[in-house]
Design a protein around this motif. Structure first.
Motif, short mmCIF file in Angstrom:
data_model
loop_
_atom_site.label_atom_id
_atom_site.label_comp_id
_atom_site.label_asym_id
_atom_site.label_seq_id
_atom_site.Cartn_x
_atom_site.Cartn_y
_atom_site.Cartn_z
N PHE A 215 0.86 -1.19 0.00
CA PHE A 215 0.00 0.00 0.00
C PHE A 215 0.89 1.23 0.00
O PHE A 215 1.83 1.33 0.80
N THR A 216 0.62 2.14 -0.91
CA THR A 216 1.33 3.42 -0.96
C THR A 216 0.39 4.50 -0.44
O THR A 216 -0.69 4.71 -1.00
N ASN A 217 0.78 5.15 0.65
CA ASN A 217 -0.14 6.10 1.28
C ASN A 217 -0.14 7.46 0.58
O ASN A 217 0.54 7.65 -0.45
N ARG A 218 -0.87 8.39 1.14
CA ARG A 218 -1.02 9.71 0.53
C ARG A 218 0.30 10.48 0.48
O ARG A 218 0.45 11.41 -0.31
N HIS A 219 1.22 10.08 1.33
CA HIS A 219 2.53 10.73 1.35
C HIS A 219 3.53 10.01 0.46
O HIS A 219 4.73 10.28 0.53
N LYS A 220 3.03 9.07 -0.35
CA LYS A 220 3.83 8.31 -1.32
C LYS A 220 4.89 7.44 -0.66
O LYS A 220 5.95 7.19 -1.23
#
Length: 360
Positions: A215-220
């Motif tokens: 999973f890549t979050n909103r902060h990359k």
């Protein structure tokens, strides 16, 4: 997990659940299930397909992934980038560009045109196709077998052929079958991969791949969320659950297998195994070789893949280390949760879950 009708679910209940020697008592199953129907319907929805009816399962509320939530998670991915993973040859070229280790193809075909060694050959008959297989066989290093995989849409082990020059030369019916399939679509050709001896001891009849979700979050920031190893059964040449295989959860902190292999209700009739039925090897705490390298490979690949925040990576382990086989932009998060026995305590999963459910 495939969607099934109410009738098929009821058939499963009577043919699988009632006969399961490891199930809880029927009064307890009824009490738990009806209680969840009232208090937590999402758990009731998962109660049977995720084996929550079995003895020893006392953390039912740790299971959060429903089909509806899974769809919301998949929606985090940008469809404009799906082809990067769906096209196996494009994916191979992308990995090579970024120095990501991947099992290479030795040829590609587009209907009747076959490309290899900077040559383009046209095949107009099964005999000419056999001639191409003979040429490709001369390029093989460690195996006589070639896997022919549809360039798009070989998920679940479909549209995959395991061939050798000698077998096709003997079997004209099989030769014609494979030839007719190849000229109707686009395929890649790969030498059969030689897996690590430790994985061979687990099951030598096919390449047993890890499915690792990132999973890549909103902060990359890309992190591993979960992982299973898929195990071929019945001496099959593929490990896919939809072809009768099973999966074992991986302890992502220790790099060892969990205790039990699960099959699904549709294709494996919900059978579970603590040892491999053919090899007799015990799953619990079985160590995976090159585990640190596996983690590094997958997280590196996730971090450079644009537009796709949730990816299921298929990884094979060789004697020289891990290699990517392919990747999936809609991985089964249901199977992931079964293998991990609930995800509520998983911080990476919960970050994704909270985002898609509006709790972020």
């Amino acid at each position: 997990m495939s969607k099934r009708t109410l009738v098929s679910k009821m058939e499963d209940f009577f043919s699988i659940v009632l006969k399961d020697p490891d199930r809880k008592s029927m009064p307890l199953i009824i009490r738990e299930y009806t209680g969840f129907l009232v208090s937590k319907p999402s758990v009731a929805e998962q109660y049977f397909p995720k084996f929550l009816y079995r003895k020893g399962v006392d953390n039912c509320k740790d299971y959060l992934m429903t089909p509806a939530i899974q769809q919301k998670c998949w929606a985090l991915n940008d469809p404009n980038y799906y082809s990067l993973l769906d096209n196996k040859y494009l994916f191979e070229r992308f990995c090579n560009q970024h120095q990501i280790s991947i099992h290479p193809s030795i040829a590609q075909s587009y209907n009747s045109l076959v490309l290899f060694d900077n040559r383009v050959l046209q095949i107009n008959s099964p005999e000419e196709f056999l001639g191409v297989i003979e040429l490709l066989t001369a390029k093989l290093v460690a195996s006589e077998f070639i896997f022919i995989k549809k360039m798009h849409g070989s998920g679940g082990g479909s549209n995959i052929f395991k061939v050798s020059f000698s077998s096709l030369k003997r079997d004209k019916v099989e030769l014609e079958k494979v030839y007719n399939a190849v000229i109707r679509s686009d395929f890649i050709f790969q030498e059969q991969l030689q897996q690590h001896e430790a994985i061979n001891r687990l099951n030598p009849y096919c390449v047993n791949t890890l499915r690792i979700e990132t999973f890549t979050n909103r902060h990359k920031v890309s992190r591993i969320m979960s992982g299973n190893i898929r195990i071929g059964l019945n001496k099959a040449h593929v490990d896919n659950v939809s072809k009768g295989g099973a999966f074992v959860g991986v302890d992502m902190e220790k790099g060892v297998l969990r205790e039990e292999a699960f099959s699904d209700f549709t294709h494996g009739r919900g059978k579970t195994h603590r040892v491999h039925p053919e090899t007799g090897l015990l799953f619990r705490d079985y160590p995976l070789p090159y585990f640190k390298e596996i983690v590094s490979l997958v997280e590196s690949a996730a971090s450079i893949t644009p537009g796709l925040r949730i990816i299921g990576w298929d990884v094979a382990i060789t004697d020289k280390g891990p290699v990517l086989i392919e990747a999936n932009e809609q991985p089964s998060l249901m199977f992931a949760e079964i293998g991990q026995k609930g995800m509520i305590k998983n911080p990476v999963f919960m970050e994704m879950y909270n985002e898609v459910t509006g709790k972020y």
